[in-house]
Design an enzyme around this catalytic site. Structure first.
Site, mmCIF file in Angstrom:
data_model
loop_
_atom_site.group_PDB
_atom_site.id
_atom_site.type_symbol
_atom_site.label_atom_id
_atom_site.label_comp_id
_atom_site.label_asym_id
_atom_site.label_seq_id
_atom_site.Cartn_x
_atom_site.Cartn_y
_atom_site.Cartn_z
ATOM 1 N N PRO A 30 0.854 -1.039 0.129
ATOM 2 C CA PRO A 30 -0.060 0.313 0.005
ATOM 3 C C PRO A 30 0.363 0.762 -0.131
ATOM 4 C CG PRO A 30 0.102 -0.914 2.437
ATOM 5 C CD PRO A 30 0.565 -2.359 1.376
ATOM 6 N N GLU A 56 2.624 -8.140 9.080
ATOM 7 C CA GLU A 56 2.231 -6.326 8.202
ATOM 8 C C GLU A 56 3.048 -5.987 7.231
ATOM 9 O OE1 GLU A 56 1.112 -4.052 10.411
ATOM 10 O OE2 GLU A 56 -0.331 -5.138 11.000
ATOM 11 N N ARG A 64 -3.107 -8.412 -20.218
ATOM 12 C CA ARG A 64 -3.594 -8.355 -21.833
ATOM 13 C C ARG A 64 -2.802 -7.276 -23.257
ATOM 14 N NH1 ARG A 64 -6.921 -3.390 -21.728
ATOM 15 N NH2 ARG A 64 -8.894 -5.017 -21.820
ATOM 16 N N ASP A 113 -9.269 1.561 -24.797
ATOM 17 C CA ASP A 113 -9.499 1.683 -23.433
ATOM 18 C C ASP A 113 -9.665 3.029 -22.564
ATOM 19 O OD1 ASP A 113 -10.593 -0.984 -23.272
ATOM 20 O OD2 ASP A 113 -8.944 -2.117 -22.552
HETATM 21 N N1 SAM Z 1 1.751 -2.666 7.424
HETATM 22 C C1 SAM Z 1 1.376 -2.230 6.349
HETATM 23 C C2 SAM Z 1 0.957 -1.025 5.690
HETATM 24 O O1 SAM Z 1 0.001 -0.226 6.250
HETATM 25 O O2 SAM Z 1 1.854 -0.511 4.756
HETATM 26 C C3 SAM Z 1 0.308 -3.576 5.532
HETATM 27 C C4 SAM Z 1 0.228 -4.938 5.675
HETATM 28 S S1 SAM Z 1 -0.757 -5.585 4.738
HETATM 29 C C5 SAM Z 1 -1.718 -5.912 5.926
HETATM 30 C C6 SAM Z 1 -0.044 -6.997 3.926
HETATM 31 C C7 SAM Z 1 0.516 -7.160 2.631
HETATM 32 O O3 SAM Z 1 -1.017 -7.127 1.534
HETATM 33 C C8 SAM Z 1 1.562 -6.126 2.540
HETATM 34 O O4 SAM Z 1 2.662 -6.362 2.919
HETATM 35 C C9 SAM Z 1 1.540 -6.156 0.236
HETATM 36 O O5 SAM Z 1 1.722 -6.471 -0.001
HETATM 37 C C10 SAM Z 1 -0.265 -6.650 0.616
HETATM 38 N N2 SAM Z 1 -0.848 -4.965 0.915
HETATM 39 C C11 SAM Z 1 -2.275 -4.786 1.217
HETATM 40 N N3 SAM Z 1 -2.267 -3.398 0.921
HETATM 41 C C12 SAM Z 1 -2.555 -3.353 -0.122
HETATM 42 C C13 SAM Z 1 -2.244 -2.949 -1.466
HETATM 43 N N4 SAM Z 1 -3.336 -1.210 -1.286
HETATM 44 N N5 SAM Z 1 -1.756 -2.795 -2.592
HETATM 45 C C14 SAM Z 1 -0.355 -3.694 -2.649
HETATM 46 N N6 SAM Z 1 -0.317 -4.841 -2.236
HETATM 47 C C15 SAM Z 1 -1.047 -4.179 -0.901
#
Ligand code: SAM
Length: 293
Positions: free
Chosen positions: A89, A116, A154, A169
């Site tokens: 994220p 996490e 794609r 698109d």
């Molecule tokens: N503690 C992290 C933070 O707040 O940045 C979030 C961890 S999340 C619960 C677990 C995993 O989900 C992350 O390591 C990531 O690989 C994935 N993830 C969660 N949200 C995401 C997003 N918006 N885009 C891409 N990957 C995501």
């Protein structure tokens, strides 16, 4: 193109490679998807891949060593250099431009976090970039990796039955796509806009461009700030906006926050209401489609 997905849930990876465009592209030999489980590289009876965070706090963190051993095997499995992406994220937002950039790599490794997240030292040492699919938090990176896989797949030459469809698109030219219709021509929910039945390709292209511009103005005016518009585009948009205002709508629908609402009632026919305007309609009453000129 080769994809390697590192995930604690390899079954998930196999599933997302099996269907639709990705599945078909695989069958056509345009791409291959390989799943890798860091647990297979963990030591001890419990094959532990996570541990508590230093400094305290909730949750667990994915450990360096199982990931490192796993990635070493991933790299060694094919001599093609790998671009390593951590789904996070905190990463760069995934846009169509970013998708095109990723599609230019011969090989992508997508690392899916859980808990996490991943020990920062591994990310610093091994990852080329972090990508986010939006400003929200998923419980794992698998869905995010599936999104990247689908969007990149794609774009592979030959993946879509009609290559033109990707070019048309949303976001490809910085605008949203125009509305689409199929049979029947007449329906209780509305009629197909007559211009689309005219066979006049120039007029159809003009109408589509105007709808695309109008829809972008209504729903994502931020995109218009970035788009390169020709003089003709500006004229088309001006006409659209004038028709919108003449139909009694607020001058800037985006400001009212109604631009994404579906029309409250579907009584008016599609040929009566400008399609892009209809989708963003705040109140019934728009009766004239904007002229394409
Ligand atoms: N503690 C992290 C933070 O707040 O940045 C979030 C961890 S999340 C619960 C677990 C995993 O989900 C992350 O390591 C990531 O690989 C994935 N993830 C969660 N949200 C995401 C997003 N918006 N885009 C891409 N990957 C995501």
């Amino acid at each position: 193109m080769r994809f390697d997905l590192i995930s604690l849930f390899p079954e998930f990876v196999a599933q997302c490679a099996a269907f639709g465009v990705v599945g078909r592209a695989g069958e056509r030999g345009l791409l291959s998807v390989h799943g890798w489980n860091p647990r297979d590289y963990a030591e001890g009876n419990y094959r532990r891949v996570d541990d508590r965070p230093f400094g305290g706090g909730p949750g667990m963190v994915m450990m360096i060593d199982p990931l490192r051993a796993c990635l070493a095997d991933v790299r060694a499995a094919d001599p093609t250099p790998a671009h390593v992406v951590y789904m996070s994220p905190q990463g760069a937002p995934l846009t169509q431009a970013k998708v095109r950039e990723l599609a230019a790599h011969p090989r992508l490794v997508l690392l899916c976090g859980r808990y996490e997240g991943v020990d920062e030292r591994f990310l610093q040492a091994e990852v080329d970039e972090e990508i986010s699919i939006g400003d929200y938090v998923l419980s794992g990176g698998e869905l995010a990796a599936a999104v990247v896989l689908d969007a990149v797949a794609r774009l592979q030459e030959g993946a879509l039955n009609d290559a033109e469809s990707a070019v048309q698109d949303s976001f490809e030219d910085g605008l949203l796509d125009c509305p689409h219709y199929t049979r029947p021509v007449e329906h209780a929910l509305g009629n197909v806009p007559p211009v689309l039945l005219s066979g006049n390709h120039a007029e159809i292209a003009k109408w589509r461009r105007q709808q695309s511009l109008g829809r972008t103005w209504l729903r994502r005016p931020d995109l218009l700030d970035e788009a390169t518009l020709s003089k003709a585009d500006r004229k088309l948009l001006e006409t659209f906006r004038a028709a919108w205002a003449a139909a009694g709508h607020v001058s800037d629908p985006a400001e009212t926050g109604v631009a994404h609402q579906v029309a409250p009632e579907a009584k008016s026919t599609a040929s009566e209401v400008a399609p892009a305007a209809k989708a963003a309609q705040a109140a019934p009453g728009s009766t004239e489609p904007p002229p394409a000129g």
